[in-house]
Design a protein around this motif. Structure first.
Motif, short mmCIF file in Angstrom:
data_model
loop_
_atom_site.label_atom_id
_atom_site.label_comp_id
_atom_site.label_asym_id
_atom_site.label_seq_id
_atom_site.Cartn_x
_atom_site.Cartn_y
_atom_site.Cartn_z
N GLY A 102 0.79 -1.22 0.00
CA GLY A 102 0.00 0.00 0.00
C GLY A 102 0.82 1.26 0.00
N LEU A 103 2.15 1.15 0.16
CA LEU A 103 3.00 2.34 0.24
C LEU A 103 4.34 2.07 -0.42
N LEU A 104 4.67 2.91 -1.41
CA LEU A 104 5.95 2.85 -2.13
C LEU A 104 6.68 4.17 -1.99
N VAL A 105 8.00 4.13 -1.98
CA VAL A 105 8.80 5.35 -2.04
C VAL A 105 9.90 5.15 -3.08
N LEU A 106 10.33 6.25 -3.71
CA LEU A 106 11.40 6.19 -4.70
C LEU A 106 12.06 7.56 -4.80
N PRO A 107 13.31 7.61 -5.24
CA PRO A 107 13.97 8.91 -5.42
C PRO A 107 13.25 9.74 -6.47
N ALA A 108 13.01 11.01 -6.16
CA ALA A 108 12.25 11.87 -7.07
C ALA A 108 13.13 12.47 -8.17
N ARG A 109 14.44 12.52 -7.95
CA ARG A 109 15.30 13.23 -8.89
C ARG A 109 15.23 12.65 -10.29
N GLY A 139 2.97 12.13 -2.87
CA GLY A 139 3.53 13.24 -2.11
C GLY A 139 5.01 13.30 -2.34
N ILE A 140 5.56 14.51 -2.36
CA ILE A 140 6.99 14.71 -2.60
C ILE A 140 7.53 15.66 -1.55
N ALA A 141 8.70 15.31 -0.99
CA ALA A 141 9.35 16.14 0.02
C ALA A 141 10.82 15.76 0.08
N ASP A 142 11.54 16.42 1.00
CA ASP A 142 12.97 16.13 1.14
C ASP A 142 13.22 14.81 1.85
N GLN A 143 12.37 14.46 2.84
CA GLN A 143 12.55 13.26 3.64
C GLN A 143 11.40 12.29 3.43
N ILE A 144 11.67 11.02 3.70
CA ILE A 144 10.68 9.97 3.46
C ILE A 144 9.42 10.20 4.29
N PHE A 145 9.58 10.45 5.58
CA PHE A 145 8.40 10.60 6.43
C PHE A 145 7.52 11.76 5.95
#
Length: 520
Positions: A102-109, A139-145
């Protein structure tokens, strides 16, 4: 924080309910609730519109929404169904990490450069996931949380403004995402609220030295998140060499049970190497190769250092998703080669204390021994106790096979009229030995239909051993399932203190006394 380290989070709301409805073929408009310990742990938006909320009991949820489709929580199902979402993201940009189903994260650059900016990248990935029939927010930000919290609100946080964005949120938000918070985080946020630190900004304003001196390691991590800083500062230390483990699978893995067995064996090998290097894994890559030469890899990110059981679970979930998935990247043949590779490690001191006082050599040896016994004798050979609901002693413990989801047979928080008062016996007898209670005239003591003893207990006869009764309390009477003749049971319990066998709990059923437990 530079733009180079930006994070993009993709969050699928109510994922357990989404996965359950997809598995059961439930119509999209039908309200769905997923239960854990007879309480709602997740529900669909249509169920919330009719008053269903997390934490309510099953009966109350069904009263609020009579057409509610109810199912039990299943982590395997959640992970298996989420693989199609992860594959849709991989088709556009590789490198996504699963925090939880239900939750993925990846580098935005990289994805922002490739797709023409951060917002354009988020829209493209949302559309790709929508193609699998799943709703998603980014959502996009500097940190994962911060990125995960922004995804829950569908927002992009400008670079360098994480702390400013987080400041107005309630401090309880630090514990809202289980994939990024330790299990004790909810206790921490409750304490902070009682101390008057009601927002994340209030907590961030506290000096770090005071947080470190007053609270534990998890509070330090939460404080860094509140300040918009990385959870752990860069260590600059390379991974120890040769930590990965691999196995050639012969015969090829084609079924989920085969995957579970292989994953458990590899998890034990991996944690032997990690223990030898005095490190613990927080990010794990699962890599597989099929008979047709197809390569599959996925990275799992964890809030806390992985245990052998946690590693085995993630390997099983991932292989289950690959083997049973219906997406374009699903394997076309059995898996012939499997590798586990730590991507990020921390000092083994980050592991929480366990049964033997710590996760060191003794803890690892004990876990490996239990897993070996289970492998030799079967899944039910090693079981652990989970607190359950009930009136007596035996009913209040549910034995669950090691590695299975710890779901009690009945809700321990439910009201149980007539239950045994605390403290519970330290020793429970199974089977319960039969005894006899006698009065001063050597006549048998029984319990009347009104719940009254026929005489005062004076002597306990146990295997021809005669024990003098010094004190007693009770009886506590129960009349269970009186509406069903097949399962109805009337019983009475008595606490007695004997001269040479200590304090005992005895139960009378149909005129027969048995010893249920003993206080040591």
């Amino acid at each position: 924080m530079s733009h180079e380290s930006r994070v993009l989070a993709l969050w699928c709301p109510d994922w357990p309910a989404v996965a359950a409805s997809a598995e059961a073929g439930v119509a999209a408009h039908q309200p769905v609730a997923v239960l854990l310990s007879n309480r709602v742990m997740a529900c669909s938006a249509t169920a919330r519109m009719q008053g269903v909320r997390r934490g309510v009991r099953r009966r109350e949820a069904q009263a609020r929404c009579p057409e509610l489709y109810v199912c039990v929580a299943d982590e395997d199902r959640d992970a298996r169904r989420f693989e199609s979402v992860a594959a849709a993201v991989d088709a556009i940009v590789p490198g996504a990490e699963i925090v939880r189903p239900g939750l993925l994260v990846l580098p935005a650059r990289g994805v922002a450069r490739y797709l023409g900016g951060e917002e354009a990248a988020a829209e493209r990935l949302i559309d790709a996931i929508a193609g699998t029939g799943v709703e998603c927010q980014a959502g996009i930000a500097d940190q994962i949380f911060t990125a995960v919290l922004a995804a829950r609100h569908g927002q992009v946080v400008p670079g360098g403004r994480d702390a400013e964005y987080l400041a107005p949120f309630p401090v309880s938000e630090l514990a809202v995402e289980p994939g990024l918070a330790a299990v004790e985080r909810a206790e921490l946020t409750g304490l902070l609220t009682r101390l008057g630190l009601r927002t994340i900004g209030d907590f961030a304003a506290v000096e770090a030295r005071y947080v470190a001196s007053r609270f534990g390691t998890d509070a330090i991590s939460a404080h860094r998140r509140a300040r918009g800083e990385p959870d752990r500062p860069p260590s600059g230390r390379a991974l120890p060499p040769d930590l990965e483990v691999a196995q050639r699978c012969d015969p090829p893995i084609e079924r989920v049970d085969m995957a579970a067995f292989a994953g458990r064996a590899l998890a034990v090998q991996l944690h032997e190497k990690l223990a030898g290097a005095n490190v613990a894994c927080t990010r794990l890559r699962v890599h597989a190769r099929t008979e047709n030469g197809e390569e599959h890899a996925r990275v799992w990110r964890c809030a806390e250092p992985l245990t052998p059981e946690g590693t085995a679970d993630r390997v099983r979930w991932q292989l289950d998703g690959w083997l049973t998935g219906h997406h374009q990247s699903s394997p076309t043949a059995g898996i012939t080669w499997l590798r586990l590779e730590p991507v990020e490690v921390v000092s083994s001191g980050a592991l929480q204390l366990g049964l033997w006082g710590g996760v060191g050599e003794d803890e690892e040896r004990a876990r490996r021994a239990l897993i070996r016994v289970q492998g030799l004798l079967g899944g039910d050979a090693v079981r652990i106790g989970v607190q359950s609901g009930g009136r007596g002693t035996a009913e209040r413990v549910t034995l669950i096979p090691l590695g299975d989801e710890q779901v009690p047979a009945s809700d321990p928080a439910a009201p149980w009229p007539g239950k045994l008062p605390e403290p519970a016996p330290s020793e429970v007898y199974d089977p319960a030995p039969e005894v006899a209670l006698l009065d001063e005239r050597r006549r048998e003591v029984l319990v009347t239909g009104r719940g009254i003893l026929t005489a005062e207990p004076h002597t306990l006869m146990w295997d021809k051993d005669e024990c003098s009764i010094e004190a007693w309390a009770g009886p506590w009477c129960v009349d269970e399932n009186w509406w069903d003749a097949g399962s109805a049971q009337r019983a009475a319990r008595l606490e007695i203190l004997t001269e040479n066998r200590g304090a005992l709990l005895v139960k009378c059923t149909a005129g027969i006394w048995n010893v249920e437990g003993r206080w040591g």
